[in-house]
Design a protein around this motif. Structure first.
Motif, PDB file in Angstrom:
ATOM      1  N   TRP A  17       2.279   9.190  -0.724  1.00 59.57           N
ATOM      2  CA  TRP A  17       2.586   8.016  -1.691  1.00 59.57           C
ATOM      3  C   TRP A  17       3.464   8.296  -2.899  1.00 59.57           C
ATOM      4  O   TRP A  17       4.459   7.727  -3.231  1.00 59.57           O
ATOM      5  CB  TRP A  17       1.425   7.382  -1.987  1.00 59.57           C
ATOM      6  CG  TRP A  17       0.344   6.885  -1.009  1.00 59.57           C
ATOM      7  CD1 TRP A  17       1.061   6.853   0.338  1.00 59.57           C
ATOM      8  CD2 TRP A  17      -0.878   6.235  -0.892  1.00 59.57           C
ATOM      9  NE1 TRP A  17      -0.177   6.108   1.087  1.00 59.57           N
ATOM     10  CE2 TRP A  17      -1.163   5.898   0.271  1.00 59.57           C
ATOM     11  CE3 TRP A  17      -1.575   5.850  -2.062  1.00 59.57           C
ATOM     12  CZ2 TRP A  17      -2.093   5.140   0.666  1.00 59.57           C
ATOM     13  CZ3 TRP A  17      -3.160   5.311  -1.604  1.00 59.57           C
ATOM     14  CH2 TRP A  17      -3.127   4.968  -0.336  1.00 59.57           C
TER      15      TRP A  17
ATOM     16  N   LYS B  80       2.071   6.344   9.460  1.00 64.55           N
ATOM     17  CA  LYS B  80       1.629   5.063   9.112  1.00 64.55           C
ATOM     18  C   LYS B  80       1.180   5.163   7.606  1.00 64.55           C
ATOM     19  O   LYS B  80       0.840   4.018   6.850  1.00 64.55           O
ATOM     20  CB  LYS B  80       0.458   4.586   9.758  1.00 64.55           C
ATOM     21  CG  LYS B  80       0.533   3.978  11.106  1.00 64.55           C
ATOM     22  CD  LYS B  80      -0.630   3.255  11.810  1.00 64.55           C
ATOM     23  CE  LYS B  80      -0.969   2.145  11.239  1.00 64.55           C
ATOM     24  NZ  LYS B  80      -2.066   1.480  11.993  1.00 64.55           N
ATOM     25  N   GLU B  81       0.885   6.272   7.060  1.00 62.69           N
ATOM     26  CA  GLU B  81       0.160   6.450   5.541  1.00 62.69           C
ATOM     27  C   GLU B  81       1.138   5.696   4.452  1.00 62.69           C
ATOM     28  O   GLU B  81       0.351   5.193   3.632  1.00 62.69           O
ATOM     29  CB  GLU B  81       0.261   8.107   5.576  1.00 62.69           C
ATOM     30  CG  GLU B  81      -0.600   8.525   4.274  1.00 62.69           C
ATOM     31  CD  GLU B  81      -2.016   8.742   4.624  1.00 62.69           C
ATOM     32  OE1 GLU B  81      -2.258   9.392   5.511  1.00 62.69           O
ATOM     33  OE2 GLU B  81      -2.845   8.536   3.792  1.00 62.69           O
TER      34      GLU B  81
ATOM     35  N   PRO C 290       1.400   0.930   3.151  1.00 58.68           N
ATOM     36  CA  PRO C 290       0.755   0.007   1.984  1.00 58.68           C
ATOM     37  C   PRO C 290       1.681   0.454   0.772  1.00 58.68           C
ATOM     38  O   PRO C 290       1.827  -0.695  -0.099  1.00 58.68           O
ATOM     39  CB  PRO C 290      -0.801   0.830   1.813  1.00 58.68           C
ATOM     40  CG  PRO C 290      -0.906   1.680   2.710  1.00 58.68           C
ATOM     41  CD  PRO C 290       0.408   1.503   3.780  1.00 58.68           C
TER      42      PRO C 290
ATOM     43  N   SER D  80      -5.463   2.655   5.882  1.00 57.99           N
ATOM     44  CA  SER D  80      -4.017   2.690   5.745  1.00 57.99           C
ATOM     45  C   SER D  80      -3.309   3.444   6.657  1.00 57.99           C
ATOM     46  O   SER D  80      -1.927   3.168   7.301  1.00 57.99           O
ATOM     47  CB  SER D  80      -3.712   3.225   4.289  1.00 57.99           C
ATOM     48  OG  SER D  80      -4.253   4.466   4.220  1.00 57.99           O
ATOM     49  N   SER D  81      -4.184   4.458   7.453  1.00 59.38           N
ATOM     50  CA  SER D  81      -3.302   5.335   8.324  1.00 59.38           C
ATOM     51  C   SER D  81      -3.842   5.014   9.748  1.00 59.38           C
ATOM     52  O   SER D  81      -3.615   5.735  10.801  1.00 59.38           O
ATOM     53  CB  SER D  81      -3.703   6.721   8.041  1.00 59.38           C
ATOM     54  OG  SER D  81      -4.803   7.022   7.768  1.00 59.38           O
ATOM     55  N   GLY D  82      -4.764   4.131   9.904  1.00 60.01           N
ATOM     56  CA  GLY D  82      -5.130   3.814  11.147  1.00 60.01           C
ATOM     57  C   GLY D  82      -6.372   4.801  11.654  1.00 60.01           C
ATOM     58  O   GLY D  82      -6.842   4.645  12.877  1.00 60.01           O
TER      59      GLY D  82
END
Lengths: 440, 355
Positions: free
Chosen positions: A150, A186-187, A190, B159-161
């Protein structure tokens, strides 16, 4: 059949006999490495660099305060189940058990968090892994060191903003996030969404299925979207494929910003000319012209003890990242020895204290010969991440050129999201966060 | 000499139809069960329990599920890992959203959800056969993993599934030590293996095998094809679903959809091919071989050559030897390890006076 049985038996006996023996008074680190499979380039480079740094410390300094480092490798093939098996196999090795785990895979890190916390063995996930583990109150044994995903992402947006001429110029811009369709990829979704809201740019997320050697349709989508910038969140074979696909549709490569797992020589060289101009983030730089790498050449490779089969990779991005892994491991051991007894091997629990109180400032880096090689980093009970500094570098067709100084990440935004996420995790798992004011 | 059924007379149908008609088999089975239930927890250390035996048992269950579908009913499937993923995520969501639900009920419901999904993807089997069906189940593999990744609801918007399983607790008894987890997995696997063994001996199993051997002929003698094939898909997916739930809860603790990839489906398929297609025992032997051989090779390669050859070469050697072993076993015994065991048993009956 009988002969086969006999030879199998012989192999079994030999394996049992030759199980590695570790001498007392040594500091053992189990390395769950991967040298085969689609991500072998990263695994062999990083574990090679780490092992070479350990060898350097043993050869040049005679270990950490006289405690020699020792290690063995266990092949994980980047597979979660194999990684867990390796962790269980290695955790009791050595005089004090496994000191620290470097899973070098976000998936394996996730699988090990519970187990390592129960076994009191710290995990260092340097630049990968579970982002909200930066909250040391909820995750006492997990250390996503130096910079997490992030933080890196906010630095990336800052970099894009500076290229556009200021953060206020980001409004109305279009950014496409091409990501590896896995926990790792996917991290950052958000945090990108949060930043898009903050600065008023629009963001489109496009997934690429593992392993990512087929990206025609994704880049067609990019061509339709006509984004101002593309963020590439790839890993392994996905990266050169993306660069080639971008060249095919004529998307300018100097508008593609990669994550640090997309920014090594192994990602750009296979793409050939298509990679020229491509920009990637990094928390370590390439090049063999740093005193620490020169020392490795002098003390390890000159004696023909180096770990890399291909010596030209010494000084490459992945190799140097391995050296960074080695540096933080050794410095944390040194720190722990200061508290728990110099010249004695430490346990995993003591190592945890060592990492948590790690303070690698510029003076230390200078002493280690790694000034500018990696960012200074300081940890605390609550902050298991460190400085969160990132540099950006551009591929000029032959090598990576650093084009920025250390860029600070937006810790205010990231920290808030981390605490929110870790609080949710703590609630789900029934963990009471530590009170950091009582820790020393 | 020892393994001979002479003198064992059956005086009732029940005695004639029992699972192990030979007394020596019954004794051996009881001894094996006693060893795994009592001996292993006493002898094995935490590494053996958690890193070796639990995954072998869980993969045995998955292989058992696939063996029911492929080995007994003759429907080739490449979606095993996806059905395991359904089981894992279903169990997680049942426990998350209905916290009062006892864990065994969640596991059973996870199996039921997987069975429903399996039946859905089994529908094409009514029209297509063989390799074409394999491709249709391949669609299940990709589609299910995609759905679990795409829709955040399944992973509780992580958030990462990734999902992190809840603590295992049954009636207030926590399964938190390696021995307890091992015993839980062993119990579930043993019970389900016995059910499977009985199922394939029943009229259902005979219907499956009739469909496998020639579905037109099976239809002619009055077996309902749709019913039989879909039942095979349902039972198979149920087993895979429970295996997936155990994989998440008792083994890894944290799983991501991407972990249940095509690679894993292939591994389970290799297990039944190596172990023996259409054999309950074969599922166990195959799972043990596919899980343990790479670990054994890894220990051997890195132990024997430590420091002498580059680690990269050692890792590649492992893969080469593993591949070679698979080819070797397939050439020596195309019907799998279970067939080798059967041959050994037949030899044993004649020993020491073979004719």
């Amino acid at each position: 059949m009988k002969r086969i049985q006999r030879s199998l038996l012989a192999a079994a006996v030999m394996a049992a006999v030759s199980a590695p023996a570790f001498a007392a008074g040594e500091q053992y680190v189990g390395l769950p490495s991967y040298r085969v499979g689609p991500y072998a380039a990263g695994g062999s480079g990083i574990f090679g660099g780490m092992i070479d740094y350990f060898k350097l410390v043993n050869e040049r300094d005679g270990g950490v305060n006289g405690v020699k480092l020792t290690w063995d490798e266990c092949e994980t093939e980047y597979n979660n189940a194999r990684g867990v098996e390796c962790y269980e196999r290695q955790k009791k090795n050595g005089p004090t058990g496994n000191t620290v785990v470097h899973p070098l895979s976000t998936g394996i890190t996730y699988s090990l968090i519970d187990k390592a916390t129960a076994d009191k063995i710290p995990i260092i996930s340097l630049g990968y892994g579970r982002t909200d583990a930066s909250d040391g109150r909820v995750f006492p044994y997990v250390f996503p060191l130096i910079t997490n995903y992030w933080s890196q992402n906010t630095a990336k947006i800052k970099f894009i903003g500076s290229k556009e001429g200021g953060m206020d110029k980001l409004a109305g811009k279009k950014i496409v996030n091409i990501y590896h369709d896995s926990a790792y990829g996917k991290e950052t979704i958000p945090v990108l969404d949060a930043q898009a809201k903050m600065y008023g740019f629009s963001v489109t997320h496009i997934a690429v299925a593992h392993p990512g050697n087929e990206q025609q349709s994704q880049w067609l989508q990019v061509r339709q979207a006509k984004p101002d910038w593309v963020i590439l969140r790839g890993w392994g074979v996905m990266n050169p494929t993306a660069l080639k696909a971008a060249a095919k549709i004529g998307y300018p490569r100097d508008k593609i910003v990669g994550v640090w797992w997309s920014g090594a020589e192994e990602d750009t060289i296979p793409a050939g000319d298509a990679a020229k101009g491509y920009i990637a983030a990094g928390f370590n730089v390439a090049g063999a012209n740093y005193p620490v790498v020169r020392d490795i050449q002098k003390y390890v490779y000159a004696k023909d003890k180096g770990n890399m089969e291909d010596k030209s990779r010494v000084g490459s991005i992945y190799y140097n990242r391995g050296v960074v892994h080695g540096i933080v491991t050794v410095e944390a051991i040194r720190k722990a020895q200061e508290k728990f007894g110099k010249g004695k091997p430490i346990t995993g629990e003591q190592m945890r204290w060592g990492i948590e109180n790690l303070n690698i400032d510029n003076a230390v880096l200078k002493k280690l010969g790694a000034e500018g090689f990696m960012p200074p980093t300081k940890l605390s009970c609550a902050n298991h991440e460190g400085s969160g500094l990132v540099k950006f570098q551009q591929w000029d067709g032959k090598q990576w050129k650093v084009i920025t100084d250390w860029i600070e990440s937006d810790q205010k935004l990231v920290r808030g999201m981390i605490e929110e996420s870790s609080a949710k995790y703590a609630k789900e798992k029934g963990i009471t966060p530590r009170d950091c004011s009582k820790e020393m | 000499m020892l393994y001979r059924e002479a003198g064992q007379f059956k005086t009732s149908y029940g005695a004639d139809q029992q699972i192990f008609p030979i007394r020596q088999d019954r004794i051996a089975m009881a001894a094996i069960l006693a060893f795994f239930f009592v001996g292993v927890p006493l002898l094995a250390n935490q590494y053996w329990l958690q890193a070796i035996l639990v995954p072998v048992l869980i993969f045995s269950l998955a292989a058992l599920g696939l063996n029911i579908l492929t080995g007994y009913a003759g429907q080739l499937s490449l979606g095993t890992a996806a059905f395991m993923a359904v089981g894992a995520f279903a169990a997680y969501n049942f426990e998350l959203r209905l916290p009062w639900m006892p864990l065994p009920v969640s596991f059973v419901l996870a199996g039921v959800v997987a069975a429903a999904v399996g039946m859905l993807f089994g529908l094409p089997s009514l029209r297509i056969k063989g390799f074409y069906l394999a491709v249709a189940t391949l669609a299940a593999q990709f589609f299910i993993v995609w759905v679990l990744t795409k829709f955040g609801w399944f992973s509780n918007y992580s958030s990462s599934g990734v999902i992190t399983t809840q603590k295992m607790q049954i009636l207030g008894y926590a399964f938190d030590t390696p021995v307890r987890q091992y015993l839980l997995v062993l119990t579930i696997v043993a019970v389900m293996a016995m059910l499977a063994k009985n199922l394939v001996r029943s009229s259902t199993g005979r219907a499956w095998m009739a469909v496998r051997d020639m579905d037109v002929a099976a239809e002619v003698i009055g077996i309902r094809l749709m019913h039989t094939k879909l039942l095979a898909f349902a039972v198979s997916s149920f087993y895979c679903g429970v295996a997936g739930a155990l994989y998440a809860y008792a083994y890894l603790g944290t799983v991501e959809p991407e972990g249940f990839n095509l690679d894993m489906s292939f591994r389970v398929l290799f297990m039944i091919i190596i172990g023996g297609v259409g054999s309950i025992l074969g599922s166990f032997l195959g799972a043990a071989f596919i899980v343990l051989a790479p670990i054994f090779l890894n220990v051997t390669a890195h132990g024997l050559f430590a420091g002498n050859i580059p680690a990269g070469l050692a890792s590649n050697l492992e893969l080469i030897v593993f591949g070679g072993l698979i080819i070797f076993f397939l050439i020596v015994e195309p019907h799998g390890l279970a067939r080798l065991w059967q041959i050994a048993k037949e030899k044993l009956r004649l020993w020491p006076f073979p004719y």
